[in-house]
Motif scaffolding. Structure first.
Motif, short mmCIF file in Angstrom:
data_model
loop_
_atom_site.label_atom_id
_atom_site.label_comp_id
_atom_site.label_asym_id
_atom_site.label_seq_id
_atom_site.Cartn_x
_atom_site.Cartn_y
_atom_site.Cartn_z
N SER A 290 1.25 -0.80 0.26
CA SER A 290 0.12 0.43 -0.18
C SER A 290 0.76 0.73 0.03
N GLU A 291 2.23 1.05 0.46
CA GLU A 291 3.28 2.43 0.60
C GLU A 291 3.22 2.78 -0.87
N GLY A 292 3.34 2.32 -2.09
CA GLY A 292 2.96 3.21 -3.67
C GLY A 292 1.85 4.02 -3.25
N LYS A 293 1.20 3.83 -2.90
CA LYS A 293 -0.56 4.24 -3.66
C LYS A 293 -0.54 3.88 -4.96
N ILE A 294 -0.44 3.33 -5.17
CA ILE A 294 -0.88 2.61 -6.36
C ILE A 294 -2.39 2.25 -6.62
N SER A 295 -3.13 3.12 -7.35
CA SER A 295 -4.21 3.17 -7.85
C SER A 295 -4.99 2.04 -7.91
N ASN A 296 -4.27 1.45 -8.85
CA ASN A 296 -4.67 0.68 -9.48
C ASN A 296 -4.11 -0.61 -8.96
N TYR B 271 -6.31 -3.31 -13.50
CA TYR B 271 -5.77 -3.67 -12.32
C TYR B 271 -4.43 -4.69 -12.55
N ILE B 272 -3.57 -4.06 -11.23
CA ILE B 272 -2.24 -4.73 -10.92
C ILE B 272 -3.26 -5.68 -10.12
N THR B 273 -2.50 -7.15 -10.03
CA THR B 273 -4.02 -8.04 -8.84
C THR B 273 -2.67 -8.73 -8.23
N ILE B 274 -2.86 -8.82 -6.85
CA ILE B 274 -1.61 -9.65 -6.09
C ILE B 274 -2.67 -10.57 -4.77
N THR B 275 -1.31 -11.87 -4.96
CA THR B 275 -1.41 -12.48 -3.71
C THR B 275 -0.72 -12.77 -2.39
N THR B 276 -0.73 -12.24 -1.56
CA THR B 276 0.55 -12.84 -0.10
C THR B 276 0.15 -14.51 -0.12
N GLU B 277 1.00 -15.37 -0.43
CA GLU B 277 0.82 -16.70 -0.19
C GLU B 277 1.55 -16.87 0.98
N TYR B 278 0.59 -17.22 2.56
CA TYR B 278 1.71 -17.47 3.98
C TYR B 278 1.30 -18.90 4.25
N GLN C 146 6.27 1.64 -10.55
CA GLN C 146 6.58 1.57 -9.18
C GLN C 146 6.38 0.72 -8.49
N PHE C 147 5.18 -0.70 -9.03
CA PHE C 147 5.88 -1.51 -8.86
C PHE C 147 6.21 -2.67 -8.33
N ASP C 148 7.02 -2.31 -9.33
CA ASP C 148 8.27 -2.91 -9.26
C ASP C 148 9.00 -2.58 -8.36
N ARG C 149 9.32 -1.41 -8.27
CA ARG C 149 10.16 -0.74 -6.76
C ARG C 149 9.84 -1.23 -5.63
N LEU C 150 8.49 -1.11 -5.24
CA LEU C 150 8.07 -2.06 -4.11
C LEU C 150 8.12 -3.62 -4.68
#
Length: 210
Positions: free
Chosen positions: A88-94, A129-136, A198-202
């Protein structure tokens, strides 16, 4: 960004009868349905039902459900990343996150999870959108399934790939804390190059730290 939501549905034949996969559904629709008592992966069933009703009301919130008649037996949620997470840090709206996916034990192995993701991506607006999922691995039902972390990870990857999500590298400390954890991503075909950068920088915040 503006959030359009186009309703889609499909019927899935299973050994336990036919299941309707549909959404995004409204909070009112969700409140009018029973929520299966076995949907307890994240919190007690009644509390999770309440949480999903709240997500459905968010402008970007999308909930796709699997229902056996009037009972919700599975769901997937999409919403903005948690403000405490790096995404959420990059404030990427999409940028939107697949926050949770759950299917009751009775319907596991019947392609309900895959179908939830397929119906999610039937909405052409998801291509914005860039759709992500973080799997833990600590979120996974290893005990209930009898799978080890690597077997479960394989199942998760297969399911996510049904929605077009692929494994992406990252230096996020939580994901890097165990080799079975992973970041999976789908970059919609309408996403602009600046958002991707922006996403790559995150993804690699520590790239230039020595």
């Amino acid at each position: 960004m503006e959030h359009k939501k186009t309703y889609n549905a499909m019927e899935l034949k299973t050994a336990h009868g036919n299941v309707i996969i549909e959404g995004p559904i409204t909070s009112k629709q969700l409140a009018g349905l029973e929520f299966h008592k076995d949907l307890i992966a994240f919190r007690p069933s009644a509390l999770q039902h309440k949480a999903l009703i709240e997500i459905a009301d968010l402008p970007e919130g999308r909930i796709i459900i699997a229902r056996d008649q009037e009972t919700v037996v599975g769901y997937v949620t999409f919403l903005y990343p948690d403000p405490l997470e790096r995404w959420s840090e990059g404030k990427i709206s999409n940028l939107i996150e697949l926050g949770a996916i759950e299917v009751i034990p009775k319907y596991r192995g019947a392609s309900v999870g895959k179908s939830l993701l397929k119906v999610s991506m039937m909405d052409s607006f998801m291509e914005n959108y860039i759709t992500i999922t973080t799997e833990y691995y600590w979120h996974w039902d290893l005990k209930g399934t009898g799978l080890n972390v690597w077997e479960y990870r394989k199942v998760m990857e297969k399911m996510m790939s049904a929605g077009g999500l692929e494994w992406f590298a990252t230096d996020d400390p939580e994901i890097c804390s165990h080799p079975a954890n992973c970041l999976m991503v789908k970059i919609g075909k309408n996403v602009d190059q600046e958002s991707v950068q922006q996403f790559d920088r995150l993804r690699f915040k520590n790239r230039f730290m020595y």
